[in-house]
Design a protein around this motif. Sequence first.
Motif, PDB file in Angstrom:
ATOM      1  N   LEU A 142     131.904 -18.889 -21.764  1.00 49.34           N
ATOM      2  CA  LEU A 142     132.426 -19.221 -23.027  1.00 49.34           C
ATOM      3  C   LEU A 142     132.085 -18.518 -24.188  1.00 49.34           C
ATOM      4  O   LEU A 142     130.671 -17.868 -24.189  1.00 49.34           O
ATOM      5  CB  LEU A 142     131.855 -20.649 -23.190  1.00 49.34           C
ATOM      6  N   ASP A 143     133.071 -18.158 -24.953  1.00 45.70           N
ATOM      7  CA  ASP A 143     132.692 -17.429 -26.079  1.00 45.70           C
ATOM      8  C   ASP A 143     132.641 -18.107 -27.394  1.00 45.70           C
ATOM      9  O   ASP A 143     133.531 -19.197 -27.531  1.00 45.70           O
ATOM     10  CB  ASP A 143     133.811 -16.311 -26.200  1.00 45.70           C
ATOM     11  N   GLY A 144     131.915 -18.188 -28.490  1.00 42.43           N
ATOM     12  CA  GLY A 144     131.967 -18.896 -29.585  1.00 42.43           C
ATOM     13  C   GLY A 144     131.444 -18.064 -30.923  1.00 42.43           C
ATOM     14  O   GLY A 144     131.405 -16.813 -30.768  1.00 42.43           O
ATOM     15  N   THR A 145     131.426 -18.833 -31.831  1.00 46.73           N
ATOM     16  CA  THR A 145     130.792 -18.211 -33.129  1.00 46.73           C
ATOM     17  C   THR A 145     129.835 -19.237 -33.537  1.00 46.73           C
ATOM     18  O   THR A 145     129.683 -20.113 -33.388  1.00 46.73           O
ATOM     19  CB  THR A 145     131.937 -18.130 -34.137  1.00 46.73           C
ATOM     20  N   LEU A 146     129.033 -18.252 -34.593  1.00 41.94           N
ATOM     21  CA  LEU A 146     127.895 -19.069 -35.215  1.00 41.94           C
ATOM     22  C   LEU A 146     128.009 -18.734 -36.786  1.00 41.94           C
ATOM     23  O   LEU A 146     128.244 -17.433 -37.158  1.00 41.94           O
ATOM     24  CB  LEU A 146     126.728 -19.010 -34.632  1.00 41.94           C
ATOM     25  N   LEU A 147     127.499 -19.858 -37.532  1.00 47.22           N
ATOM     26  CA  LEU A 147     127.254 -19.652 -38.830  1.00 47.22           C
ATOM     27  C   LEU A 147     125.813 -20.378 -39.229  1.00 47.22           C
ATOM     28  O   LEU A 147     125.599 -21.097 -38.762  1.00 47.22           O
ATOM     29  CB  LEU A 147     128.167 -20.391 -39.835  1.00 47.22           C
ATOM     30  N   GLY A 148     124.772 -19.565 -39.984  1.00 42.95           N
ATOM     31  CA  GLY A 148     123.569 -20.041 -40.392  1.00 42.95           C
ATOM     32  C   GLY A 148     123.315 -19.725 -41.879  1.00 42.95           C
ATOM     33  O   GLY A 148     123.792 -18.855 -42.296  1.00 42.95           O
ATOM     34  N   VAL A 149     122.125 -20.432 -42.314  1.00 44.39           N
ATOM     35  CA  VAL A 149     121.647 -20.030 -43.596  1.00 44.39           C
ATOM     36  C   VAL A 149     120.077 -20.383 -43.363  1.00 44.39           C
ATOM     37  O   VAL A 149     119.558 -21.496 -42.567  1.00 44.39           O
ATOM     38  CB  VAL A 149     122.070 -21.126 -44.550  1.00 44.39           C
ATOM     39  N   GLY A 150     119.217 -19.427 -43.855  1.00 43.89           N
ATOM     40  CA  GLY A 150     117.804 -19.763 -43.522  1.00 43.89           C
ATOM     41  C   GLY A 150     117.057 -19.238 -44.760  1.00 43.89           C
ATOM     42  O   GLY A 150     117.484 -18.702 -45.679  1.00 43.89           O
ATOM     43  N   ILE A 151     115.637 -19.611 -44.591  1.00 38.72           N
ATOM     44  CA  ILE A 151     114.757 -18.858 -45.637  1.00 38.72           C
ATOM     45  C   ILE A 151     113.787 -18.024 -44.852  1.00 38.72           C
ATOM     46  O   ILE A 151     113.491 -18.355 -43.574  1.00 38.72           O
ATOM     47  CB  ILE A 151     113.757 -19.919 -46.316  1.00 38.72           C
ATOM     48  N   ASN A 152     113.140 -17.120 -45.370  1.00 37.34           N
ATOM     49  CA  ASN A 152     112.363 -15.889 -44.811  1.00 37.34           C
ATOM     50  C   ASN A 152     111.151 -15.911 -45.803  1.00 37.34           C
ATOM     51  O   ASN A 152     111.356 -15.671 -46.783  1.00 37.34           O
ATOM     52  CB  ASN A 152     113.236 -14.620 -44.487  1.00 37.34           C
ATOM     53  N   ASN A 153     109.905 -15.907 -45.094  1.00 42.74           N
ATOM     54  CA  ASN A 153     108.687 -15.553 -45.645  1.00 42.74           C
ATOM     55  C   ASN A 153     107.983 -14.606 -45.047  1.00 42.74           C
ATOM     56  O   ASN A 153     107.555 -14.544 -43.787  1.00 42.74           O
ATOM     57  CB  ASN A 153     107.800 -16.890 -46.119  1.00 42.74           C
ATOM     58  N   GLU A 154     107.522 -13.388 -45.496  1.00 46.59           N
ATOM     59  CA  GLU A 154     106.888 -12.433 -45.009  1.00 46.59           C
ATOM     60  C   GLU A 154     105.472 -11.826 -45.516  1.00 46.59           C
ATOM     61  O   GLU A 154     105.469 -11.981 -46.828  1.00 46.59           O
ATOM     62  CB  GLU A 154     107.804 -11.163 -44.919  1.00 46.59           C
ATOM     63  N   LEU A 155     104.551 -11.979 -44.577  1.00 46.82           N
ATOM     64  CA  LEU A 155     103.201 -11.822 -45.132  1.00 46.82           C
ATOM     65  C   LEU A 155     102.937 -10.471 -45.527  1.00 46.82           C
ATOM     66  O   LEU A 155     103.527  -9.588 -45.035  1.00 46.82           O
ATOM     67  CB  LEU A 155     102.078 -12.486 -44.187  1.00 46.82           C
ATOM     68  N   ASP A 156     101.643  -9.837 -46.209  1.00 50.45           N
ATOM     69  CA  ASP A 156     101.355  -8.427 -46.253  1.00 50.45           C
ATOM     70  C   ASP A 156     101.107  -7.775 -44.861  1.00 50.45           C
ATOM     71  O   ASP A 156     101.271  -6.385 -45.021  1.00 50.45           O
ATOM     72  CB  ASP A 156      99.909  -8.516 -47.006  1.00 50.45           C
ATOM     73  N   ASN A 157     100.800  -8.395 -43.808  1.00 45.31           N
ATOM     74  CA  ASN A 157     100.594  -7.710 -42.748  1.00 45.31           C
ATOM     75  C   ASN A 157     101.876  -7.410 -41.779  1.00 45.31           C
ATOM     76  O   ASN A 157     101.720  -6.949 -40.768  1.00 45.31           O
ATOM     77  CB  ASN A 157      99.482  -8.153 -41.961  1.00 45.31           C
ATOM     78  N   ILE A 159     103.745  -9.765 -40.619  1.00 44.78           N
ATOM     79  CA  ILE A 159     104.138 -11.044 -39.948  1.00 44.78           C
ATOM     80  C   ILE A 159     105.069 -11.852 -40.787  1.00 44.78           C
ATOM     81  O   ILE A 159     104.896 -12.124 -41.859  1.00 44.78           O
ATOM     82  CB  ILE A 159     102.862 -12.043 -39.431  1.00 44.78           C
ATOM     83  N   PHE A 160     106.019 -12.588 -40.231  1.00 46.18           N
ATOM     84  CA  PHE A 160     106.949 -13.208 -40.767  1.00 46.18           C
ATOM     85  C   PHE A 160     107.234 -14.580 -40.285  1.00 46.18           C
ATOM     86  O   PHE A 160     107.111 -14.717 -39.210  1.00 46.18           O
ATOM     87  CB  PHE A 160     108.072 -12.606 -41.213  1.00 46.18           C
ATOM     88  N   TRP A 161     107.689 -15.692 -41.033  1.00 50.92           N
ATOM     89  CA  TRP A 161     108.063 -16.940 -40.439  1.00 50.92           C
ATOM     90  C   TRP A 161     109.442 -17.535 -41.025  1.00 50.92           C
ATOM     91  O   TRP A 161     109.666 -16.811 -42.210  1.00 50.92           O
ATOM     92  CB  TRP A 161     107.040 -17.887 -40.508  1.00 50.92           C
ATOM     93  N   ARG A 162     110.636 -17.907 -40.356  1.00 50.23           N
ATOM     94  CA  ARG A 162     111.667 -18.253 -40.912  1.00 50.23           C
ATOM     95  C   ARG A 162     111.859 -19.827 -40.596  1.00 50.23           C
ATOM     96  O   ARG A 162     111.419 -20.325 -39.548  1.00 50.23           O
ATOM     97  CB  ARG A 162     112.897 -17.465 -40.270  1.00 50.23           C
ATOM     98  N   LEU A 163     112.468 -20.329 -41.494  1.00 48.34           N
ATOM     99  CA  LEU A 163     113.444 -21.551 -41.006  1.00 48.34           C
ATOM    100  C   LEU A 163     114.767 -21.564 -41.363  1.00 48.34           C
ATOM    101  O   LEU A 163     115.344 -21.165 -42.268  1.00 48.34           O
ATOM    102  CB  LEU A 163     112.908 -22.821 -41.952  1.00 48.34           C
ATOM    103  N   GLU A 164     115.524 -21.873 -40.305  1.00 46.57           N
ATOM    104  CA  GLU A 164     117.060 -21.912 -40.663  1.00 46.57           C
ATOM    105  C   GLU A 164     117.809 -23.007 -39.769  1.00 46.57           C
ATOM    106  O   GLU A 164     117.556 -23.521 -39.005  1.00 46.57           O
ATOM    107  CB  GLU A 164     117.830 -20.517 -40.022  1.00 46.57           C
TER     108      GLU A 164
END
Length: 200
Positions: A142-157, A159-164
């Motif tokens: 199966l082929d498909g498409t995706l659309l998304g929106v998120g927030i990104n927070n990167e630390l000084d070292n 390392i980053f975390w995201r919610l989307e």
Amino acid sequence: VGVNIGVSGSMGIFGATAKETLSSDSGARTGNTASDTEIAAVGYGSIFIEKEFGMFSVGIDYVPTPFSSDTVETAKKDQQTEASDTVTAVENKVQVDLNDLTSVYVAMNVTENSYIKAGITTVDVETNENMGTGAKYGNASLDGTLLGVGINNELDNGIFWRLEGVYMNFDGTSLTSGDNTITLKSLDGVNGTLSIGKSF
């Protein structure tokens, strides 16, 4: 070097609508159909790698574990021979695995800590059936498409975390087994994802 590597955990709700068409029913009827819609909650993990190009990034996300459906059991009429009027009921069992869900996407930063993304995705459909008639369904992709929106927070070292949040929509397909044809008319869903990774 502008490379991001990470892991994600997702929870979502997906819905599918399918139709089964029986081209013959003991020689008596043709075009007999039945349709159903199912909605299920899913949870899964994935790994991803990205390359940044200024405010854009291109990435690939892969789910290493399959999505497994419940086993569906149905009783079908089976005429023993073309010249016979004897009809018996046989039991058919079908279970489906969705394997190797893979997405390729492009993300664009809209603010310092938020982004939008769009891409294409594919998944392999593997049918595991035990048909009383001896017939078998094939496998498909199966082929498909995706659309998304998120927030990104990167630390000084780095390392980053995201919610989307992501919406996914897959094209339909048809699988045939003897006189039976199953048509997947739609498969789509939404999920929320938490990602943790490292930038290099």
